[in-house]
Structure formats: structure tokens, C-alpha cells
Design a protein around this motif. Sequence first.
Motif, mmCIF file in Angstrom:
data_model
loop_
_atom_site.group_PDB
_atom_site.id
_atom_site.type_symbol
_atom_site.label_atom_id
_atom_site.label_comp_id
_atom_site.label_asym_id
_atom_site.label_seq_id
_atom_site.Cartn_x
_atom_site.Cartn_y
_atom_site.Cartn_z
ATOM 1 N N LYS A 80 106.081 55.870 -84.019
ATOM 2 C CA LYS A 80 106.700 55.759 -85.335
ATOM 3 C C LYS A 80 106.142 54.547 -86.077
ATOM 4 O O LYS A 80 105.865 54.595 -87.272
ATOM 5 N N LEU A 81 105.964 53.435 -85.324
ATOM 6 C CA LEU A 81 105.429 52.217 -85.940
ATOM 7 C C LEU A 81 104.016 52.447 -86.452
ATOM 8 O O LEU A 81 103.648 51.992 -87.530
ATOM 9 N N ILE A 82 103.227 53.175 -85.657
ATOM 10 C CA ILE A 82 101.838 53.417 -86.055
ATOM 11 C C ILE A 82 101.794 54.320 -87.287
ATOM 12 O O ILE A 82 101.083 54.064 -88.252
ATOM 13 N N LYS A 83 102.639 55.367 -87.275
ATOM 14 C CA LYS A 83 102.660 56.294 -88.412
ATOM 15 C C LYS A 83 103.145 55.567 -89.666
ATOM 16 O O LYS A 83 102.610 55.765 -90.767
ATOM 17 N N GLU A 142 103.885 53.187 -95.166
ATOM 18 C CA GLU A 142 103.675 51.887 -95.802
ATOM 19 C C GLU A 142 102.211 51.516 -95.801
ATOM 20 O O GLU A 142 101.847 50.375 -95.549
ATOM 21 N N ASN A 143 101.358 52.476 -96.069
ATOM 22 C CA ASN A 143 99.916 52.203 -96.062
ATOM 23 C C ASN A 143 99.595 50.971 -96.907
ATOM 24 O O ASN A 143 99.961 50.900 -98.080
ATOM 25 N N ALA A 157 106.413 45.573 -79.811
ATOM 26 C CA ALA A 157 106.600 46.222 -81.106
ATOM 27 C C ALA A 157 105.652 45.625 -82.137
ATOM 28 O O ALA A 157 105.050 46.338 -82.954
ATOM 29 N N ALA A 158 105.489 44.290 -82.084
ATOM 30 C CA ALA A 158 104.610 43.623 -83.047
ATOM 31 C C ALA A 158 103.170 44.092 -82.884
ATOM 32 O O ALA A 158 102.452 44.286 -83.864
ATOM 33 N N ILE A 162 98.700 47.451 -84.886
ATOM 34 C CA ILE A 162 97.767 48.580 -84.764
ATOM 35 C C ILE A 162 97.955 49.541 -85.941
ATOM 36 O O ILE A 162 96.988 49.946 -86.590
ATOM 37 N N GLY A 163 99.223 49.879 -86.253
ATOM 38 C CA GLY A 163 99.487 50.831 -87.335
ATOM 39 C C GLY A 163 99.009 50.324 -88.677
ATOM 40 O O GLY A 163 98.262 51.010 -89.386
#
Lengths: 192, 197
Positions: free
Chosen positions: B6-9, B15-16, B126-127, B132-133
Motif C-alpha cells: 500500500k505504501l509503495i502504491k 501521491e506521485n 515502514a519508512a 521506495i514508493g
Amino acid sequence: MNLILLVLAGIFVNNYVLSQFLGICPFLGVSKKVDTAAGMGMAVIFVMSLAAAVAWLVYAFILEPLGITYLYNIAFILVIASLVQFVEMFLKKAAPALYQALGVFLPLITTNCAVLGVAVLNMQKDYNFIQAVLNALGGAIGFALAIVLFAGIRERIADNDTPKAFDGFPMALLTAGLMSIAFLGFSGLIKL
Amino acid sequence: MANPLKLIKNGIVNENPTFVQVIGMCPTLAVTSSAINGIGMGLSTTAVLIFANIFVSLLRKVIPDTVRIPCFIVVIATFVTIIEFALKAYLPALNASLGLYIPLIVVNCLILARAEAFASKNGPVAAAFDGIGMGLGFTIGLGVLGLVREFIGAGTLFDITVLPEAFPRTLLFVMAPGAFFTLACLMAALNHFRNKN
């Protein structure tokens, strides 16, 4: 003579915003009104010249003698961040009127990449102290000129109907693109 | 902990950094005259972002709140210096074409924004995924911009000629104004698409 050319080149030919893409964030962010754009421009002229001078001194008298020039990036950003903080405190005490005008823009300048960029460029080009300061001054005036002109155009655009998809950033970017073409006209004018 | 995927997406789509948050504009416009430069810059920034996020997250309980911004900047500058030397040693050609913009990763607002908004409030794992995302989102933004500009301006994709020699090149697109125009059109297209839905 060459020194005058250096300043003029900074303002027109190598305009930091429009031909080198330094300081785009404040250029797009604080350019909705001419007044605020002018305030930002003045603050950048002030801080950038000062930062270039201090960064040059730090490089020549601290980093080079100690042989730790590889730390230039960390040193420069710390110099700029603390300088901005110092200027803010100094203005608050010594020139409240000026502080009123520039105050809100000062913290934003730390992350204006033009300020760090000019310090790094001065180092890469081996400028002496006077050249370094004048290069920064020219670049900063160029930034101020570009942001004030840009804000003037954006004020006019705000009153007009634009296609819905182009509202906001796309329209601002198109305007900046056209200004950048205009400034391309200056390229080759001065060879240093 | 939030779901890593979810974080990566979130970083790539919701939030690109380039198209939605519109931050980190200086490198986005400056180095995207070709796809390789854009992706190279994106990946260098991603590397700095991941390491900076992890370290800021690890140090979040040690750093006093009042001086957190200078502390973040020192952490970021350290990793930028490491990446700069790594590029100089292993990819000198890329380092030469990105030039000044490598040391300027320090003042890329994206990295400071993630340190402040995410890493200083979440655990290191998580950070890392947030880094990465966001980094991939940034890389994709720069890559797309580089592809379009290189194709229109030079008729090549990843330095391989794809347009026939006789086809006219619009040189303006690999120069400064082209960066503004291309990004404006891509953003307008995305806005249009979003308005329709």
C-alpha cells in the motif's frame, strides 16, 4: 569589464530559473502576486550574495586547508541554513521594517536550490572571492527579474478563462516555457 | 504497520511526487532531456530517499524537536555525498551528464518532506517502504518526461534512433522551454483524465 559581463550573464544568459532550472519551487510557489514575488526576489538577492560569500570563505579557509573538500555539500548546506536563521534574527532586531517585508520568505530560502547551486558552481568554476559574489549577485537579480515578470503575467492570466485541464500548474508551466523561449534569445550574447 | 504494498502504491499513484504533489521540480525539469538521465536521476534520488528515511526514522526519538530540520538535512547531505562518490566511481558518464544536480539532491524538497511528514513519525521498515514508493513514483515521473522529450526532441528512445532520419526533430524539446511544455501537457492530460472520472 569581465566582472560586469559576469553579472549581466547571470541575469540574462544563464538565468538560473529559466535556463538552468534552479529555484523552480519558489518560482512556481510564490508567484501569484507581483508584491510577494518582489519580496521573494529581494530576499533571494540578499541571502544568495551573502551565502555565496560565506560559502567561498568556508571552502577556502576551512575545507581546503584541512583537506576535507569532499565534505563541501554538507558544509555548504549547513552554512546556508544557519545563515538564513541568523539573517532572520538579525533583521528582526535591527531592521523590523525590512523583516516585515522579507520575513516570511526567509525560511523558504534554505530549500531554494539556486542558493546551494550557486555556491557549488562557484567552487566548480574556481572563481575568486569577487567573481563568486558577483556571480551570485547576477544570478539572484536574474531570479528576481524572472519571478516578478512571471507574477505579472500570472496576475493577468488569473482574470481569464483557461481550459479546465490547464488550470493551475499546467498554465503556469506553459507561461514559464514561453518566458524561457524569450530568454533563449539572450544565449550566445556574452561568452565568458 | 501499514501494508508495504500500500505504501509503495501510495508513492507511485495516489501521491506521485511529480504529477500529484508537484515537488522536487528542479531536477524534474533540468535533467530530463533524455530518458536515461531522467531515470538515472530518479534512481539516485530514490537511493538517497530510502537511506535518509531509514536513518531519520531510527533517530526520531533522539533528535530534539526544535532542531530537527538541520538534523534531517545533515542526514540527507551525508547520503547525497555517498551517492555522489559512488556515481563518480562506477558511472562516471551519468555523473558527468547530471553534473551539478547530483549535489543538489540535498535540497530536493521531496526528501525533506518525506523525512518530516513520514519518517519522523513511523518505524524504519515502514519508512523504507515509503522511500521506495516515493522514489519509484519520482523515477517514473522523470522517466516519462525524459522519454517524451527525447522522442520529440532527438527522435531517439534510450539513445536508440527510432524516428527516420528525414523526420524533423523539434530541438526545442530537449532545451529548457521543452521541459516546461512537456510537463504542462502531461499534467493537463492527467487533469483532464481525472475530471472525466
